[in-house]
Design an enzyme around this catalytic site. Structure first.
Site, short mmCIF file in Angstrom:
data_model
loop_
_atom_site.label_atom_id
_atom_site.label_comp_id
_atom_site.label_asym_id
_atom_site.label_seq_id
_atom_site.Cartn_x
_atom_site.Cartn_y
_atom_site.Cartn_z
N ASP A 85 35.98 36.18 35.28
CA ASP A 85 37.16 36.95 34.87
C ASP A 85 37.93 36.31 33.72
OD1 ASP A 85 36.82 39.16 36.50
OD2 ASP A 85 37.74 38.17 38.22
N ASP A 131 33.03 44.46 38.60
CA ASP A 131 34.21 44.15 37.79
C ASP A 131 33.82 43.53 36.45
OD1 ASP A 131 34.28 43.88 40.63
OD2 ASP A 131 36.35 43.21 40.56
N1 GLY Z 1 38.41 41.81 39.98
C1 GLY Z 1 38.87 41.80 41.32
C2 GLY Z 1 39.65 43.01 41.68
O1 GLY Z 1 39.56 44.04 41.07
O2 GLY Z 1 40.39 42.93 42.64
#
Ligand code: GLY
Length: 375
Positions: free
Chosen positions: A94, A151
């Site tokens: 992320d 994600d």
């Molecule tokens: N990327 C983790 C979420 O969307 O909670």
């Protein structure tokens, strides 16, 4: 008469001009808001994956208004986030979300050279998570070497940006290999997606598809679907490859067919029908994806996507936005995970507000285009 979205934008400016001062006084990166205050992330301190969304809001509002207060607050948080590049341990895939919307936005809107270097550093960390069997590893810890999650489709934008920035195709090639694996292993016939694929890290074969943040194995977590919809749209725009746009269209059709009667979005499209569990983050993110996709495909199909986005955004605005001065955040009824993990259920969570603000900026024609490879 004033457009609903112009009014919403004005209100968002009023809320976050005050919010910037409040967050600076609290000295934190806001994750959610409760009882008139911001609250920081529940896990992993400033390495938690959502740290970029607050500066992202600030940069979007700075781009739209030129108000220096937003920029100052974005830079305060950038200082905290760039320290995490050195601690490294807790960072994961992320870094795309974290740095594209902070240092990346800073470079995009001001040309700052150090911000570009920091963004490239983050992109290199993401590229370093690539497993040559064909996927980007999501999370740290030895036993999760084979985990990849939907994600990540949003994180790929920082790799496309890095290739544009450096002229080195490796970053974009990694992104495309991961996107192609995602098409093959995550997406189902009906256009829905699973949240997690666990690969054997030695062979690249899928061993498991657990429920993750969704309702159950085989279900359809709505925010994961939003990540797929917007993420494939961005891969299409950033590479010019129609294949990704066609996948985004499938994801979009599935999402649209599952919007609730009232225009809101369930946390999981397969959750029990008598269950009231809503995720407004999913709706706000999907709306941004649909507005981008509408521009890409154009014509009648594009109008369908735009209309769906506007319907969802209107519902967010009319049913779930708290515009009172006492509330430091906008969207209520955000749900981090179907089976509550302590990250928040039916509360205001600031990354929902990021996508809502981005959507308002899109409707008003000022979007800062923070996910795009080309500046
Ligand atoms: N990327 C983790 C979420 O969307 O909670």
């Amino acid at each position: 008469m004033q457009n609903w979205f112009d009014l919403a934008f004005e209100r968002a400016c009023r809320k976050f001009a005050r919010g910037a001062q409040l967050a600076a006084a609290q000295g934190i990166i806001p994750y959610k808001s409760v009882d008139g205050k911001y609250v920081e992330s529940p896990f992993d301190g400033n390495s938690w994956w959502t740290g970029g969304f607050w500066p992202g809001i600030m940069w979007q509002l700075y781009k739209a208004t030129g108000e220096e207060g937003y920029k100052a607050e974005a830079l305060r948080v950038e200082e905290l986030l760039t320290r995490e590049l050195r601690t490294f341990d807790l960072l994961n895939h992320d870094v795309g979300f974290m740095y594209l919307l902070s240092t990346g936005a800073h470079h995009r809107l001001t040309g700052d050279a150090q911000a570009a270097t920091d963004t490239l550093h983050a992109a290199t960390i993401l590229a370093g998570r690539f497993n040559p069997e064909g996927f980007i590893r999501a999370w740290p810890r030895r036993e999760r070497a084979g985990y990849a999650i939907i994600d990540c489709m949003m994180n790929l934008s920082i790799l496309y940006w890095a290739s544009e920035q450096t002229g080195d195709p490796r970053f974009a090639k990694i992104a495309r290999i991961h996107a192609d694996t995602t098409i093959r292993e995550f997406l189902r016939e009906d256009g829905s997606s699973c949240h997690i694929c666990v690969f054997d890290p030695e062979t690249g074969k899928v061993v498991e598809r657990p429920a993750g943040q969704g309702y159950c194995e085989g279900s359809s977590w709505s925010r994961g679907q939003a990540w797929a919809l917007y993420g494939f749209t961005l891969s299409g725009v950033n590479t010019g490859d129609q294949k990704y746009i066609d996948v985004a269209r499938r994801c979009a059709k599935y999402f649209i067919s599952n919007i609730r009667e009232d225009g809101l979005t369930d946390s999981d499209f397969c959750q029990p029908k008598d269950e009231e569990r809503i995720d407004n983050i999913a709706a706000a993110c999907a709306s941004c994806g649909l507005l981008e996709l509408a521009d890409v495909v154009g014509g009648e199909e594009g109008e369908t996507y735009r209309a769906a986005a506007e319907r969802m955004l209107r519902a967010l605005n009319d049913l779930c936005a708290d515009w009172s001065d006492e509330a430091p955040g906008i969207l209520q009824k955000c749900t981090a995970s179907y089976h509550d993990d302590g990250a928040g259920r039916h509360v205001n969570i600031l990354y929902g507000d990021y996508f809502f603000v981005e959507a308002l900026c899109r409707l008003r024609g000022t979007d800062a285009r923070l996910w795009m490879a080309k500046i």
